[in-house]
Design an enzyme around this catalytic site. Structure first.
Site, PDB file in Angstrom:
ATOM      1  CB  SER A  89       1.251  -3.959  -7.823  1.00 67.76           C
ATOM      2  OG  SER A  89       1.388  -3.139  -6.627  1.00 67.76           O
ATOM      3  CB  THR A 132       4.685 -11.116  -9.644  1.00 71.33           C
ATOM      4  OG1 THR A 132       4.791 -12.232  -8.278  1.00 71.33           O
ATOM      5  CG2 THR A 132       3.574 -11.781 -10.299  1.00 71.33           C
ATOM      6  CD  GLU A 134       0.744 -13.413  -5.186  1.00 74.85           C
ATOM      7  OE1 GLU A 134       0.064 -13.970  -4.868  1.00 74.85           O
ATOM      8  OE2 GLU A 134       2.313 -13.454  -3.786  1.00 74.85           O
ATOM      9  CE1 TYR A 156       0.720  -7.834  -9.655  1.00 77.86           C
ATOM     10  CE2 TYR A 156       0.786 -10.291  -8.499  1.00 77.86           C
ATOM     11  CZ  TYR A 156       1.206  -8.921  -9.459  1.00 77.86           C
ATOM     12  OH  TYR A 156       2.519  -8.422  -9.207  1.00 77.86           O
ATOM     13  CE  LYS A 160       2.423  -8.076 -12.586  1.00 74.48           C
ATOM     14  NZ  LYS A 160       3.692  -7.332 -13.207  1.00 74.48           N
TER      15      LYS A 160
HETATM   16  P1  NDP Z   1       3.688   0.196  -7.017  1.00 71.88           P
HETATM   17  O1  NDP Z   1       2.721  -0.994  -6.770  1.00 71.88           O
HETATM   18  O2  NDP Z   1       4.966   0.582  -6.150  1.00 71.88           O
HETATM   19  O3  NDP Z   1       4.198   1.238  -8.586  1.00 71.88           O
HETATM   20  C1  NDP Z   1       2.973   0.182  -9.682  1.00 71.88           C
HETATM   21  C2  NDP Z   1       2.976   1.223 -10.523  1.00 71.88           C
HETATM   22  O4  NDP Z   1       2.325   1.059 -11.522  1.00 71.88           O
HETATM   23  C3  NDP Z   1       3.442   2.666 -10.148  1.00 71.88           C
HETATM   24  O5  NDP Z   1       3.512   3.800 -10.441  1.00 71.88           O
HETATM   25  C4  NDP Z   1       2.200   3.086 -10.722  1.00 71.88           C
HETATM   26  O6  NDP Z   1       1.410   3.765 -10.896  1.00 71.88           O
HETATM   27  C5  NDP Z   1       2.094   2.485 -12.086  1.00 71.88           C
HETATM   28  N1  NDP Z   1       0.407   1.905 -12.860  1.00 71.88           N
HETATM   29  C6  NDP Z   1      -0.747   1.216 -12.519  1.00 71.88           C
HETATM   30  N2  NDP Z   1      -1.535   1.068 -13.096  1.00 71.88           N
HETATM   31  C7  NDP Z   1      -0.602   1.045 -14.230  1.00 71.88           C
HETATM   32  C8  NDP Z   1      -1.310   1.958 -15.375  1.00 71.88           C
HETATM   33  N3  NDP Z   1      -3.002   1.508 -15.531  1.00 71.88           N
HETATM   34  N4  NDP Z   1      -0.624   2.445 -16.688  1.00 71.88           N
HETATM   35  C9  NDP Z   1       0.759   2.637 -15.981  1.00 71.88           C
HETATM   36  N5  NDP Z   1       1.002   2.888 -15.246  1.00 71.88           N
HETATM   37  C10 NDP Z   1       0.303   2.195 -13.678  1.00 71.88           C
HETATM   38  O7  NDP Z   1       4.894  -1.530  -7.194  1.00 71.88           O
HETATM   39  P2  NDP Z   1       6.525  -2.545  -7.101  1.00 71.88           P
HETATM   40  O8  NDP Z   1       7.086  -1.182  -7.725  1.00 71.88           O
HETATM   41  O9  NDP Z   1       6.169  -2.986  -5.766  1.00 71.88           O
HETATM   42  O10 NDP Z   1       6.114  -3.383  -8.654  1.00 71.88           O
HETATM   43  C11 NDP Z   1       6.682  -2.718  -9.478  1.00 71.88           C
HETATM   44  C12 NDP Z   1       6.244  -4.213 -10.774  1.00 71.88           C
HETATM   45  O11 NDP Z   1       6.393  -5.705 -10.072  1.00 71.88           O
HETATM   46  C13 NDP Z   1       4.700  -4.069 -10.523  1.00 71.88           C
HETATM   47  O12 NDP Z   1       4.040  -4.597 -11.506  1.00 71.88           O
HETATM   48  C14 NDP Z   1       4.449  -5.855  -9.743  1.00 71.88           C
HETATM   49  O13 NDP Z   1       3.296  -6.095 -10.134  1.00 71.88           O
HETATM   50  C15 NDP Z   1       5.586  -6.122  -9.187  1.00 71.88           C
HETATM   51  N6  NDP Z   1       5.899  -6.929  -9.044  1.00 71.88           N
HETATM   52  C16 NDP Z   1       6.711  -6.781  -7.513  1.00 71.88           C
HETATM   53  C17 NDP Z   1       7.094  -7.015  -7.078  1.00 71.88           C
HETATM   54  C18 NDP Z   1       7.283  -6.233  -5.423  1.00 71.88           C
HETATM   55  O14 NDP Z   1       7.145  -7.220  -4.177  1.00 71.88           O
HETATM   56  N7  NDP Z   1       7.648  -5.074  -5.222  1.00 71.88           N
HETATM   57  C19 NDP Z   1       7.312  -8.634  -6.597  1.00 71.88           C
HETATM   58  C20 NDP Z   1       7.258  -9.086  -7.847  1.00 71.88           C
HETATM   59  C21 NDP Z   1       6.948  -7.777  -9.064  1.00 71.88           C
HETATM   60  P3  NDP Z   1       0.723   4.545  -9.762  1.00 71.88           P
HETATM   61  O15 NDP Z   1       1.923   5.516  -9.315  1.00 71.88           O
HETATM   62  O16 NDP Z   1       0.248   6.122 -10.666  1.00 71.88           O
HETATM   63  O17 NDP Z   1      -0.162   4.589  -8.801  1.00 71.88           O
HETATM   64  P1  GDR Z   2       1.504  -9.917  -1.707  1.00 71.25           P
HETATM   65  O1  GDR Z   2       2.447  -8.410  -0.648  1.00 71.25           O
HETATM   66  O2  GDR Z   2       0.467 -10.154  -2.119  1.00 71.25           O
HETATM   67  O3  GDR Z   2       2.937 -11.421  -1.438  1.00 71.25           O
HETATM   68  O4  GDR Z   2       2.122  -9.318  -2.522  1.00 71.25           O
HETATM   69  P2  GDR Z   2       1.484  -8.499   0.849  1.00 71.25           P
HETATM   70  O5  GDR Z   2       2.854  -7.502   1.265  1.00 71.25           O
HETATM   71  O6  GDR Z   2       0.080  -7.730   0.293  1.00 71.25           O
HETATM   72  O7  GDR Z   2       0.938  -9.868   1.179  1.00 71.25           O
HETATM   73  C1  GDR Z   2       2.197 -10.282   1.816  1.00 71.25           C
HETATM   74  C2  GDR Z   2       1.541 -11.892   2.759  1.00 71.25           C
HETATM   75  O8  GDR Z   2       1.276 -10.963   3.774  1.00 71.25           O
HETATM   76  C3  GDR Z   2      -0.364 -11.603   4.303  1.00 71.25           C
HETATM   77  N1  GDR Z   2      -0.708  -9.887   5.374  1.00 71.25           N
HETATM   78  C4  GDR Z   2      -1.166  -9.038   4.227  1.00 71.25           C
HETATM   79  N2  GDR Z   2      -1.138  -8.734   3.500  1.00 71.25           N
HETATM   80  C5  GDR Z   2      -1.643  -7.571   3.564  1.00 71.25           C
HETATM   81  N3  GDR Z   2      -0.955  -6.498   2.180  1.00 71.25           N
HETATM   82  N4  GDR Z   2      -2.189  -6.435   4.280  1.00 71.25           N
HETATM   83  C6  GDR Z   2      -2.201  -7.517   5.721  1.00 71.25           C
HETATM   84  O9  GDR Z   2      -2.775  -6.834   6.757  1.00 71.25           O
HETATM   85  C7  GDR Z   2      -2.004  -8.282   5.579  1.00 71.25           C
HETATM   86  N5  GDR Z   2      -1.188  -9.686   6.812  1.00 71.25           N
HETATM   87  C8  GDR Z   2      -1.187 -10.959   6.117  1.00 71.25           C
HETATM   88  C9  GDR Z   2      -1.006 -12.219   2.991  1.00 71.25           C
HETATM   89  O10 GDR Z   2      -2.560 -12.152   3.253  1.00 71.25           O
HETATM   90  C10 GDR Z   2      -0.136 -12.017   1.997  1.00 71.25           C
HETATM   91  O11 GDR Z   2       0.227 -13.883   2.369  1.00 71.25           O
HETATM   92  C11 GDR Z   2       3.491  -8.258  -3.244  1.00 71.25           C
HETATM   93  C12 GDR Z   2       2.889  -7.058  -4.319  1.00 71.25           C
HETATM   94  O12 GDR Z   2       4.464  -6.416  -3.970  1.00 71.25           O
HETATM   95  C13 GDR Z   2       2.265  -8.244  -5.873  1.00 71.25           C
HETATM   96  O13 GDR Z   2       2.525  -6.895  -6.661  1.00 71.25           O
HETATM   97  C14 GDR Z   2       4.277  -9.055  -6.360  1.00 71.25           C
HETATM   98  O14 GDR Z   2       3.853  -9.293  -7.163  1.00 71.25           O
HETATM   99  C15 GDR Z   2       4.143 -10.164  -4.618  1.00 71.25           C
HETATM  100  O15 GDR Z   2       4.453  -9.345  -3.165  1.00 71.25           O
HETATM  101  C16 GDR Z   2       5.266 -10.828  -4.913  1.00 71.25           C
END
Ligand code: NDP
Ligand code: GDR
Length: 362
Positions: A89, A132, A134, A156, A160
């Site tokens: 993610s 997402t 994204e 990513y 998605k």
């Molecule tokens: P996290 O990164 O916290 O969790 C991802 C989960 O997916 C973990 O349990 C991870 O396991 C598991 N995983 C990763 N790769 C695999 C694989 N190959 N097979 C099975 N499981 C796998 O993500 P979030 O909880 O934040 O997000 C949940 C979902 O929502 C994701 O699909 C993300 O892309 C999507 N999303 C998230 C947003 C956000 O802002 N949080 C916004 C929009 C969409 P492990 O713990 O072992 O790494």
């Molecule tokens: P995002 O989340 O890419 O929106 O994806 P992230 O928190 O990584 O970045 C948000 C924004 O912050 C800027 N940024 C940085 N980001 C990170 N990680 N580290 C830094 O030091 C930093 N400085 C600035 C990034 O460039 C970006 O613009 C998340 C994930 O949860 C995805 O799985 C999900 O789909 C989207 O949110 C919605």
């Protein structure tokens, strides 16, 4: 009793969703990956010993890259609802692992849909796909809504995008109850440590306790629509309780720069921050202090820019229009950004107070 299967149960959303479904009386199955260290910290508090009778929460080893495993688990569990939350993610990391990301995030979704179809469960099993904001990538329209064209900007997001459309296609081709939740960024104290909000709250907490001097950030001009994960898992559930399968944007409708998030988080520890300079030379400096409990000094350079954290292609602005979710699901967020920042900062200050105690004790 309804049965749910959650992929990605060990992640931020998986943990909150499992809790929510258990509170609603579901039997919850979760797929976790085998790892060389324990990776269940977020769900340890709801873990149930497999030896007890009437177990409500059960974990299965699996991976979205393994069809045979997914077919077996879905056959065994016969879920009424599948929440496909598993994914690689991290947007920045997807530039380093593009092929793996496509496999897990894109084809992984196809594997779930195909498993349900092959097992003859298309009429029984509803599927939620974690789509997402994204997908919107390069700005085409603001605020972004269900009809806004996609323009993904990372491996990513491209993976998605495949997952989004294959979900729509299976819904239309096989009359499946398969839906996309197009969720904007959502955070919490359970957020992964390298996402920007958590990186900030952890970094500030460590500085507050004298464990670190400054924090290196990437593009702090980026704007995000940040909500609380607790609110967003509620929306996932509501999407699968509708009469008709449809896709929904889930967002707060408020956008904030990373820079302003940093300023808000510093306020929580009594620091007024000011930014000076431009581009990679921009720095965040402590202007004044109103809480003597913490170890900041006026003039301390606490934020610096490191281009390592820039992405080859960035998503500059996300702001979601949640009108459809409000109208059809009756959903709206309970948390404001201020509440979210407060909760995350307090949790990380607590965490590092404990770590400091342990460090000093050793
Ligand atoms: P996290 O990164 O916290 O969790 C991802 C989960 O997916 C973990 O349990 C991870 O396991 C598991 N995983 C990763 N790769 C695999 C694989 N190959 N097979 C099975 N499981 C796998 O993500 P979030 O909880 O934040 O997000 C949940 C979902 O929502 C994701 O699909 C993300 O892309 C999507 N999303 C998230 C947003 C956000 O802002 N949080 C916004 C929009 C969409 P492990 O713990 O072992 O790494
Ligand atoms: P995002 O989340 O890419 O929106 O994806 P992230 O928190 O990584 O970045 C948000 C924004 O912050 C800027 N940024 C940085 N980001 C990170 N990680 N580290 C830094 O030091 C930093 N400085 C600035 C990034 O460039 C970006 O613009 C998340 C994930 O949860 C995805 O799985 C999900 O789909 C989207 O949110 C919605």
């Amino acid at each position: 009793m309804k049965t749910a299967l959650i992929t990605g149960v060990t992640g931020q959303d998986g943990a909150y969703l499992a809790e929510l479904l258990l509170s609603k009386g579901y039997m919850v199955h979760g797929i976790k990956r085998r790892s060389s260290l324990f990776n269940t910290q977020r769900i340890d508090h709801i873990y149930e010993d497999p030896h007890i009778e009437n177990q409500h929460f059960k974990l299965h080893y699996g991976d979205l890259s393994d069809s045979t495993n997914l077919i077996r688990i879905i056959q065994e569990t016969q879920p009424d609802e599948i929440y496909n939350l598993g994914a690689m993610s991290h947007v920045k990391v997807s530039f380093d692992t593009p092929e793996y990301t496509a496999n897990a995030d894109g084809i992984g979704t196809l594997r779930i849909l195909e498993a349900v179809r092959l097992l003859g469960l298309t009429k029984k099993t509803k599927i939620y796909q974690a789509s997402t904001s994204e997908l919107y990538g390069l700005v085409q329209e603001v605020p972004q809504k269900e009809t806004t064209p996609f323009y993904p900007r990372s491996p990513y997001a491209v993976a998605k995008m495949y997952a989004y459309w294959i979900t729509v296609n299976y819904r239309e081709a096989y009359d499946m109850f398969a839906c996309n939740g197009i969720l904007f960024n959502h955070e919490s104290p359970l957020r992964g440590e390298t996402f920007v909000t958590r990186k900030i709250t952890r970094g500030i907490a460590q500085m507050a306790l004298g464990l670190q001097d400054s924090l290196f950030m990437g593009n702090i001009d980026a704007k995000r629509d940040w909500g609380h994960a607790k609110d967003y898992v509620e929306a996932m559930w509501l999407i699968l309780q509708q009469d008709k399968p449809e896709d929904f944007v889930i967002s707060t409708g408020v956008t904030t720069t990373v820079r302003d998030f940093i300023i808000m988080a510093f306020k929580e520890v009594g620091v007024e921050l000011e930014f000076k300079g431009e581009g990679v030379d921009e720095v965040g400096i402590v202007k004044s202090i109103s809480n003597s409990e913490f170890e900041f000094k006026v003039g301390q350079k606490v934020i610096q820019i490191d281009p390592t954290y820039f992405r080859p292609t960035e998503v500059d602005l996300l702001i979601g229009d949640n009108t459809k979710a409000k109208t059809k699901l009756g959903w709206s967020p309970k948390y404001t950004l201020e509440m979210l920042v407060k909760e995350m900062m307090a949790a990380d200050v607590d965490l590092f107070k404990k770590e400091k105690l342990i460090k000093n004790f050793n």
